[in-house]
Design a protein around this motif. Structure first.
Motif, PDB file in Angstrom:
ATOM      1  N   GLU A 126      -0.811   9.672  13.182  1.00 58.81           N
ATOM      2  CA  GLU A 126      -1.775   9.461  11.916  1.00 58.81           C
ATOM      3  C   GLU A 126      -3.235   8.683  12.497  1.00 58.81           C
ATOM      4  O   GLU A 126      -3.396   7.511  13.526  1.00 58.81           O
ATOM      5  CB  GLU A 126      -0.969   8.440  11.166  1.00 58.81           C
ATOM      6  CG  GLU A 126      -1.271   7.910  10.455  1.00 58.81           C
ATOM      7  CD  GLU A 126      -1.119   8.863   8.244  1.00 58.81           C
ATOM      8  OE1 GLU A 126      -1.725   9.984   8.424  1.00 58.81           O
ATOM      9  OE2 GLU A 126       0.270   8.840   7.955  1.00 58.81           O
ATOM     10  N   SER A 179       5.883  -0.420   8.178  1.00 60.78           N
ATOM     11  CA  SER A 179       4.425  -0.959   8.329  1.00 60.78           C
ATOM     12  C   SER A 179       4.427   0.023   9.538  1.00 60.78           C
ATOM     13  O   SER A 179       4.287   0.242  10.634  1.00 60.78           O
ATOM     14  CB  SER A 179       4.182  -1.769   8.347  1.00 60.78           C
ATOM     15  OG  SER A 179       3.168  -1.884   8.997  1.00 60.78           O
ATOM     16  N   HIS A 180       3.274   1.146   9.066  1.00 61.52           N
ATOM     17  CA  HIS A 180       3.198   2.505   9.770  1.00 61.52           C
ATOM     18  C   HIS A 180       2.087   1.738  11.080  1.00 61.52           C
ATOM     19  O   HIS A 180       2.577   1.705  12.196  1.00 61.52           O
ATOM     20  CB  HIS A 180       2.126   3.584   9.039  1.00 61.52           C
ATOM     21  CG  HIS A 180       1.462   4.218  10.468  1.00 61.52           C
ATOM     22  ND1 HIS A 180       1.991   5.035  11.191  1.00 61.52           N
ATOM     23  CD2 HIS A 180       0.041   4.125  10.860  1.00 61.52           C
ATOM     24  CE1 HIS A 180       1.180   6.339  11.398  1.00 61.52           C
ATOM     25  NE2 HIS A 180       0.492   5.768  11.205  1.00 61.52           N
ATOM     26  N   GLY A 210       0.944  -0.871   0.046  1.00 61.43           N
ATOM     27  CA  GLY A 210      -0.243  -0.093   0.312  1.00 61.43           C
ATOM     28  C   GLY A 210       0.740   1.168  -0.419  1.00 61.43           C
ATOM     29  O   GLY A 210       1.907   1.645  -0.609  1.00 61.43           O
ATOM     30  N   SER A 211       0.787   2.230   0.721  1.00 60.27           N
ATOM     31  CA  SER A 211       1.098   3.370   0.666  1.00 60.27           C
ATOM     32  C   SER A 211       2.753   3.333   1.412  1.00 60.27           C
ATOM     33  O   SER A 211       3.661   4.349   0.708  1.00 60.27           O
ATOM     34  CB  SER A 211       0.644   4.244   2.004  1.00 60.27           C
ATOM     35  OG  SER A 211       0.542   3.679   3.512  1.00 60.27           O
ATOM     36  N   ALA A 212       3.065   2.280   1.993  1.00 63.37           N
ATOM     37  CA  ALA A 212       4.432   1.686   2.575  1.00 63.37           C
ATOM     38  C   ALA A 212       5.262   1.079   1.200  1.00 63.37           C
ATOM     39  O   ALA A 212       6.345   1.401   1.234  1.00 63.37           O
ATOM     40  CB  ALA A 212       4.624   0.689   3.533  1.00 63.37           C
ATOM     41  N   ARG A 262       4.046   8.851   6.184  1.00 57.31           N
ATOM     42  CA  ARG A 262       5.130   8.984   5.039  1.00 57.31           C
ATOM     43  C   ARG A 262       6.952   9.209   5.525  1.00 57.31           C
ATOM     44  O   ARG A 262       7.865   8.989   4.605  1.00 57.31           O
ATOM     45  CB  ARG A 262       5.029   9.012   3.848  1.00 57.31           C
ATOM     46  CG  ARG A 262       3.680   8.386   3.484  1.00 57.31           C
ATOM     47  CD  ARG A 262       2.593   8.681   2.233  1.00 57.31           C
ATOM     48  NE  ARG A 262       1.980  10.079   2.421  1.00 57.31           N
ATOM     49  CZ  ARG A 262       1.571  11.138   1.587  1.00 57.31           C
ATOM     50  NH1 ARG A 262       2.488  10.978  -0.030  1.00 57.31           N
ATOM     51  NH2 ARG A 262       1.674  12.846   1.851  1.00 57.31           N
ATOM     52  N   THR A 306      -8.058   5.653   5.550  1.00 56.82           N
ATOM     53  CA  THR A 306      -7.426   4.385   4.802  1.00 56.82           C
ATOM     54  C   THR A 306      -5.883   5.082   3.927  1.00 56.82           C
ATOM     55  O   THR A 306      -5.163   4.236   3.954  1.00 56.82           O
ATOM     56  CB  THR A 306      -7.927   4.013   3.103  1.00 56.82           C
ATOM     57  OG1 THR A 306      -8.602   5.910   2.542  1.00 56.82           O
ATOM     58  CG2 THR A 306      -9.647   3.742   3.676  1.00 56.82           C
ATOM     59  N   GLU A 307      -5.815   6.377   3.821  1.00 58.17           N
ATOM     60  CA  GLU A 307      -4.011   6.290   3.965  1.00 58.17           C
ATOM     61  C   GLU A 307      -3.204   7.475   4.198  1.00 58.17           C
ATOM     62  O   GLU A 307      -3.647   7.989   5.123  1.00 58.17           O
ATOM     63  CB  GLU A 307      -4.245   7.334   2.022  1.00 58.17           C
ATOM     64  CG  GLU A 307      -4.945   6.319   0.474  1.00 58.17           C
ATOM     65  CD  GLU A 307      -4.462   5.807   0.455  1.00 58.17           C
ATOM     66  OE1 GLU A 307      -3.424   5.075   0.479  1.00 58.17           O
ATOM     67  OE2 GLU A 307      -5.037   4.713  -0.127  1.00 58.17           O
ATOM     68  N   ALA A 308      -1.557   6.871   4.637  1.00 54.68           N
ATOM     69  CA  ALA A 308      -0.998   7.527   5.322  1.00 54.68           C
ATOM     70  C   ALA A 308      -0.917   8.731   4.730  1.00 54.68           C
ATOM     71  O   ALA A 308      -0.517   9.607   3.790  1.00 54.68           O
ATOM     72  CB  ALA A 308       0.463   6.957   5.591  1.00 54.68           C
ATOM     73  N   MET A 309      -0.381   9.131   5.272  1.00 54.68           N
ATOM     74  CA  MET A 309      -0.516  11.214   5.331  1.00 54.68           C
ATOM     75  C   MET A 309       1.608  11.570   6.024  1.00 54.68           C
ATOM     76  O   MET A 309       2.960  11.030   5.259  1.00 54.68           O
ATOM     77  CB  MET A 309      -0.751  12.080   5.705  1.00 54.68           C
ATOM     78  CG  MET A 309      -2.670  11.895   4.463  1.00 54.68           C
ATOM     79  SD  MET A 309      -3.483  13.296   4.996  1.00 54.68           S
ATOM     80  CE  MET A 309      -3.445  14.706   4.123  1.00 54.68           C
TER      81      MET A 309
END
Length: 277
Positions: free
Chosen positions: A228, A181-182, A135-137, A239, A233-236
């Motif tokens: 966060e 992974s956050h 995903g975002s990672a 990151r 659904t999305e990391a900001m």
């Protein structure tokens, strides 16, 4: 969802009732917690928490948090936790930048130099480095791969969950893995890290501060301090913290083998120069 939890609570066992009561009493906290944290706070197992979620019709703890958030959080906070629907463009700019600055400041203050040193030692000693992100990672993992390649390391970013599982299970003692992974609760990357650990690889993870399933399989944990909202659904902001830690790792890796890193950077810079006008 809260009404559903209250209605099902009397029919649950002792552990289930403790979890249900905790969620009903502290829903604002729960949407920011990991499954491990809820399990610890309620004296239950992670499996019991997930089991309750499924009995409520959710696919897992993450979906339960999303459903809870829909009841208790302003919709605009799903975009960013500090925003208000009436914010001007200038106000949005100020809030986003301040949030990012605060995340970098908090992460820098909390980052353990000894953990960085140990991670660098494992990465340098490895014959091959594998980097896992979903995903975002995933773009963070690919950026780390690019940066390590530039200083001459044998590295591979693996961002497909099936390839992660296969590659991790075949890693072995000569490999070091870096998992990004956050939440630390993503099934795919937790599974890949576990498989790598079981195969004998040294495992490093970059994840947000707090307990999570990923940490059970990590030899070294590098914590971010990103505020966060985990129902988003999305990391900001996370990151930026992850990239900052990658920057620290790359700089320390380069300094640990200074002459070779400088020579390799010169060589790769020369190769890349033909790509520019």
């Amino acid at each position: 969802m809260l009404s559903r939890i209250k209605s099902i609570s009397p029919s649950l066992g002792p552990a289930g009732q403790r979890i249900a009561d905790f969620i009903v009493q502290y829903p604002q906290e729960v949407v920011h917690m990991s499954v491990s944290e809820v399990a610890e706070r309620t004296g239950a197992s992670e499996g019991s928490v997930v089991g309750l979620c499924k009995s409520l019709g959710a696919t897992g703890f993450q979906q339960l948090k999303i459903l809870l958030a829909q009841e208790i959080v302003q919709p605009v906070q799903i975009i960013h936790e500090d925003l208000d629907p009436n914010d001007s463009t200038a106000t949005v700019m100020g809030k986003i930048f301040q949030s990012n600055i605060q995340t970098l400041h908090d992460t820098g203050a909390a980052l353990d130099a000894r953990a960085i040193q140990q991670a660098v030692s494992y990465l340098r000693a490895a014959q091959r480095v594998e980097i896992y992100g979903i995903g975002s990672a995933a773009p963070i993992a690919e950026d780390a791969q690019y940066r390590m390649l530039r200083i001459g390391m044998n590295v591979k970013a693996v961002v497909d969950s099936h390839v992660q599982a296969i590659s991790a299970s075949l890693a072995g003692p000569a490999v070091a893995t870096l998992t990004i992974s956050h939440s630390g609760s993503t099934h795919e990357t937790v599974a890949a890290t576990r498989l790598a650990k079981e195969s004998g690889a040294k495992t490093i993870c970059i994840t947000n501060f707090g307990k999570s399933p990923l940490q059970a399989f990590a030899d070294v944990v590098l914590f971010t301090m990103a505020r966060e909202t985990r129902f988003r659904t999305e990391a900001m902001t996370s990151r930026l913290a992850q990239l900052a830690i990658i920057d620290v790792l790359i700089a320390c890796l380069a300094l640990s083998d200074y002459d070779n890193a400088v020579d390799t950077l010169r060589q790769t810079s020369s190769v890349l120069s033909i790509k520019r006008y």
